[in-house]
Design a protein around this motif. Structure first.
Motif, PDB file in Angstrom:
ATOM      1  N   THR A   1       0.887   4.179  -2.760  1.00 30.95           N
ATOM      2  CA  THR A   1       0.667   5.578  -2.353  1.00 30.95           C
ATOM      3  C   THR A   1       1.777   6.473  -2.877  1.00 30.95           C
TER       4      THR A   1
ATOM      5  N   LYS B   1      -3.521  13.428  -0.539  1.00 29.94           N
ATOM      6  CA  LYS B   1      -4.852  13.629  -1.105  1.00 29.94           C
ATOM      7  C   LYS B   1      -5.925  13.159  -0.124  1.00 29.94           C
ATOM      8  N   MET B   2      -5.738  11.989   0.449  1.00 33.96           N
ATOM      9  CA  MET B   2      -6.682  11.456   1.432  1.00 33.96           C
ATOM     10  C   MET B   2      -6.785  12.387   2.634  1.00 33.96           C
TER      11      MET B   2
ATOM     12  N   ASP C   1      -0.580   9.635   2.522  1.00 30.42           N
ATOM     13  CA  ASP C   1      -1.427   9.990   1.372  1.00 30.42           C
ATOM     14  C   ASP C   1      -1.957  11.414   1.571  1.00 30.42           C
TER      15      ASP C   1
ATOM     16  N   ASN D   1      -0.362   5.390  10.297  1.00 35.99           N
ATOM     17  CA  ASN D   1       0.303   5.190   9.015  1.00 35.99           C
ATOM     18  C   ASN D   1       1.600   4.404   9.088  1.00 35.99           C
TER      19      ASN D   1
ATOM     20  N   ASN E   1       0.824  -1.210   0.000  1.00 40.04           N
ATOM     21  CA  ASN E   1       0.000   0.000   0.000  1.00 40.04           C
ATOM     22  C   ASN E   1       0.858   1.259   0.000  1.00 40.04           C
TER      23      ASN E   1
ATOM     24  N   ILE F   1     -11.484   5.115   3.470  1.00 40.40           N
ATOM     25  CA  ILE F   1     -11.402   6.210   4.434  1.00 40.40           C
ATOM     26  C   ILE F   1     -12.453   7.297   4.159  1.00 40.40           C
TER      27      ILE F   1
ATOM     28  N   ASN G   1      -7.291   1.358   2.974  1.00 40.57           N
ATOM     29  CA  ASN G   1      -7.420   1.826   1.594  1.00 40.57           C
ATOM     30  C   ASN G   1      -8.028   3.232   1.587  1.00 40.57           C
ATOM     31  N   ALA G   2      -7.515   4.093   0.700  1.00 42.34           N
ATOM     32  CA  ALA G   2      -7.980   5.484   0.633  1.00 42.34           C
ATOM     33  C   ALA G   2      -9.466   5.578   0.323  1.00 42.34           C
ATOM     34  N   ASP G   3      -9.958   4.690  -0.525  1.00 42.37           N
ATOM     35  CA  ASP G   3     -11.389   4.708  -0.867  1.00 42.37           C
ATOM     36  C   ASP G   3     -12.243   4.401   0.360  1.00 42.37           C
TER      37      ASP G   3
END
Length: 817
Positions: A572, A678-679, A676, A616, A568, A658, A654-656
């Motif tokens: 990222t 963006k997240m 990440d 993280n 992951n 979150i 996973n970012a999706d």
């Protein structure tokens, strides 16, 4: 030894479910049955319920009716009949049951077993002459004779009748016997062709005696298992029923053999037959004469039976000592004199090796080094050799290729024997390796374990008992191997003179006992808390009246830690967004650089509101979990997905996933610096009614960069991988053990391999789960830093540092990795 696990799972889920439901079986047991080719319910029922009714009519065997007629004719004349057998267990048992059957018919019968060392396999002219001179009128061969053209012709010329019963492959030209009984005869209508020699002899006994011959099944099972014929069809029935009879056998010789081997109180299975009983019978034929073995199985005198069984016990012990000594010498020869990088076919010889044992030792050498081998016993300028092969390599064809070096040879795909002038051994070795180089690849040199399927169900004694319904196990119906994954080690110990490993493991709150035989060398690789995948089988072990499930491991794989995390993190970094912005426009509780963020999280957990903590780095997940455990607080769930819980610690998420947090949790906590960007900004911008807490500080940057360092390769990483490969030969690595081989996490290792390959420094071949690596010769210097992937990772690393400084709001001097 490193094994390649290969799945043999047949894709027919509908049939698997149908079988599982119809016969009330676990899914993995039903899958095993489908894997073995049983593709309709009728066949499955017969497989699970082999009975004597499944035995074929012996008169379907071509020639058997004529054989019965000839035998009865000679019995009527009181002619002397000789059974010509073989010195292996198949030949011994074949001779024994036919001898007893003919005796019951009132025949004047004797038997002849050739000497392994002086006469060799099959009919020979001298033996035919001896039998003729002794008054024999009829010779019946068992387990031999199908290729004895000249010998049978000679016997017929002397006025003898000859009946051949055999199970070996038939030559183009058949001997001119009075009749031949062999299921491999062309156009033979017999439904099953895989009978052992004793199976064919048993069919003749059935034709002579009728159902009375069924009492021979225990002896027939002994010979069938020992000859390693497929345990399918009729052989399965013979062995299953024969094993049932063994515990209470009426054969006095077999009873004495069982007692002397210490099996009198055991339910005997194919392992006991193949590795305990059969070797005792084979030992006599290997070292002295197998005649005693036939005497053992045909005697009615229990005292004589006990005497012979005791002698065979001592001969077997002697054989084991001889075998052990030869094996030690053979291994020493390989380690000192054989270049395994160049020689794919091992040829060894000595004047000190007993020719009756070298075949067994050859099989041990082949198993140890996983390549074909031949051992040669030299005496008086000539050598007798015996060889064994690996799956997919026809040793007979290899020897045939080098046949001009030999006096004579014979065999089949997996085993062969030969005679050679000792002056030709070096040329013979060269030609065998010349042939092997054209047939064997690096992939062939790695042993495989065929996996039926993965077991995800809870393992229990009921499932193990269902697996036992597939017995008897052996050739053509092997012990089913399963992949049992994600077992957590709780305890590990050695037992059995420190040769074997016992591991207590846990999965889904259930404890299992795992046994790994003869692999004490693996002990240091396994530690408490490690996660294992196991290839093995399940069985019920009974001790002192208590039944317990046991997993017998063939191989274990200590799983790489944090592989999902590094995967992951790599993804990222490869998509890192460097569109940074300040935090002034966002609403959050600013606890950055807090002295004790652990207690802050615990306070939130104990509040009435729901809380999700996003972590993280590897360091911080361990830090927080250990703290909560020390506080005896367990009202939370640790997950890499959003869970239905009041409190959650989310790691490697996973970012999706979150993006759904604000609808699930009142408090969203960033415990350390997110990888990440963006997240991170999306959560701040779309927090809704959730409260975002920022707890990270400048001290967290060290653990973040440490994790990134484990992804982004440095020059030393490339050097470590490159020099670990063998020069001028192949390096074989299992993909799921690559981290262990290079001592680098698999993500970084794969990045390094790709870059080295793209720059022409190495060559990579792939097959199933195997990498074959080879260093290339490169004349000019190669600058791997210019590789696009490496440049992208370096840029992502620098971008992350800038992002970290931005959200820390600290004017810290930038450090380059």
């Amino acid at each position: 030894m490193v094994y390649n696990w290969v799945s043999k799972k047949a894709k027919n889920d509908k049939l698997v479910d149908e079988i599982a439901n119809k016969f009330n079986l676990k899914t993995y047991v039903a899958q095993t049955i489908v894997n073995r080719g049983y593709d309709d319910l009728k066949k499955v029922y017969e497989y699970l319920n082999p009975t004597l009714n499944a035995l074929n009519n012996p008169y379907l065997l071509e020639g058997i009716e004529k054989a019965v007629s000839i035998i009865k004719y000679h019995i009527g004349l009181n002619d002397k009949i000789a059974i010509y057998g073989d010195y292996d267990v198949d030949g011994i048992t074949s001779t024994s049951i036919l001898y007893i059957a003919l005796k019951r018919l009132g025949a004047n019968v004797d038997f002849y077993i050739p000497d392994r060392l002086l006469e060799g396999y099959g009919i020979n002219m001298d033996a035919v002459k001896i039998l003729c001179d002794s008054g024999t009128k009829l010779i019946i061969t068992v387990d031999c004779g199908i290729a004895s053209l000249k010998e049978v012709q000679y016997a017929r010329k002397l006025g003898l009748d000859v009946i051949i019963t055999d199970h070996h492959q038939v030559p183009d030209i058949l001997p001119e016997a009075n009749c031949i009984v062999n299921p491999h005869i062309k156009d033979c209508a017999y439904p099953y062709r895989e009978l052992a020699g004793v199976g064919v002899a048993f069919k003749l006994c059935l034709a002579l005696l009728g159902d009375e011959a069924l009492e021979f099944l225990d002896v027939v099972a002994l010979g069938t298992v020992a000859d390693i014929v497929p345990l399918t069809g009729e052989n399965r029935v013979i062995v299953k029923e024969g094993l049932k009879m063994m515990r209470n056998t009426k054969n006095k010789g077999l009873r004495a053999l069982i007692n002397s081997a210490g099996l009198n109180k055991r339910d005997i299975d194919t392992y006991h037959v193949g590795f305990i009983l059969a070797p005792r019978l084979n030992a006599a034929g290997r070292l002295e004469s197998a005649v005693l073995c036939v005497n053992l199985l045909v005697t009615d005198d229990p005292i004589e039976a006990d005497r012979i069984a005791a002698y065979l016990n001592s001969e077997n012990a002697k054989r084991q000592e001889i075998e052990k000594k030869i094996l030690e010498e053979a291994i020493m020869q390989v380690e000192n004199n054989v270049d395994l990088e160049k020689e794919k076919f091992i040829v060894l010889y000595s004047e000190n090796w007993h020719p009756g044992v070298i075949g067994i030792v050859s099989s041990r050498i082949t198993e140890r080094y996983h390549r074909p081998s031949i051992l040669i016993s030299v005496s008086g300028g000539f050598g007798k050799g015996s060889g064994r092969s690996i799956k997919g390599f026809n040793i007979y064809e290899a020897i045939k290729y080098a046949g001009d070096c030999l006096i004579n040879f014979g065999g089949h795909e997996m085993a062969a024997g030969l005679t050679i002038d000792s002056s030709q051994i070096d040329d013979f070795r060269f030609k065998l390796n010349e042939y092997a180089k054209t047939k064997l690849t690096a992939f062939d040199m790695m042993p495989i374990i065929e996996i039926e399927t993965s077991i995800d169900d809870v393992l229990d004694c009921d499932g193990a008992n269902q697996v036992s319904l597939l017995e008897p196990f052996g050739s053509g119906n092997p012990v089913p191997m399963y992949a049992i994954k994600n077992l957590v080690v709780k305890q590990i110990s050695l037992f059995g003179d420190n040769k074997h490993i016992r591991i207590m493991v846990e999965k889904n709150d259930v404890m299992y006992n795992v046994v790994l035989f003869n692999r004490a060398c693996e002990f240091d690789k396994i530690s408490t808390g490690a996660v294992l995948d196991i290839a093995g089988f399940v069985k019920v072990n009974e001790w002192n009246g208590e039944k317990k499930l046991e997993i017998i491991a063939k191989d274990i794989l200590v799983k790489e830690k944090n592989v999902l995390f590094f995967r992951n993190l790599y993804n990222t970094l490869m998509s890192f967004n460097d569109d940074f912005q300040g935090l002034e426009s966002y609403n959050f509780i600013d606890m950055r650089n807090i002295d004790d963020k652990r207690s802050y999280v615990l306070k939130l957990f104990k509040s009435d509101d729901s809380t999700a903590v996003i972590i993280n780095t590897r360091y911080h997940i361990k830090e927080l979990i250990n703290y909560l455990n020390a506080c005896n607080y367990c009202n939370f769930k640790l997950s890499n997905k959003i869970v239905d819980a009041k409190n959650a610690v989310l790691w490697c998420i996973n970012a999706d996933e979150i993006m759904h947090l604000p609808s699930k949790f009142k408090n969203i906590v960033f415990y350390d610096i997110p990888f990440d960007s963006k997240m991170f900004y999306n959560i701040l911008a779309n927090s809704g009614e959730s409260i975002v807490h920022l707890l990270f500080g400048k001290e967290d940057l060290k653990s973040s960069l440490n994790d990134i360092y484990n992804i982004v390769p440095r020059r030393s990483d490339f050097a470590k991988i490159f020099v670990s490969m063998k020069e001028n030969s192949d390096t074989l690595i299992l993909k799921d053990q690559i981290y262990d081989y290079f001592n680098l996490n698999s993500i970084k290792s794969m990045i390094c391999l790709k870059i080295l390959k793209d720059n022409g420094l190495i060559n990579i071949e792939e097959s199933d789960n195997i990498f074959v690596l080879r260093r290339n010769c490169v004349d000019s210097k190669v600058n791997i830093k210019d590789h696009q992937l490496l440049q992208k990772l370096y840029m992502a690393e620098k971008s992350f540092i800038k992002f970290a400084f931005q959200i820390l709001k600290k004017n810290v001097k930038e450090e380059t990795a």
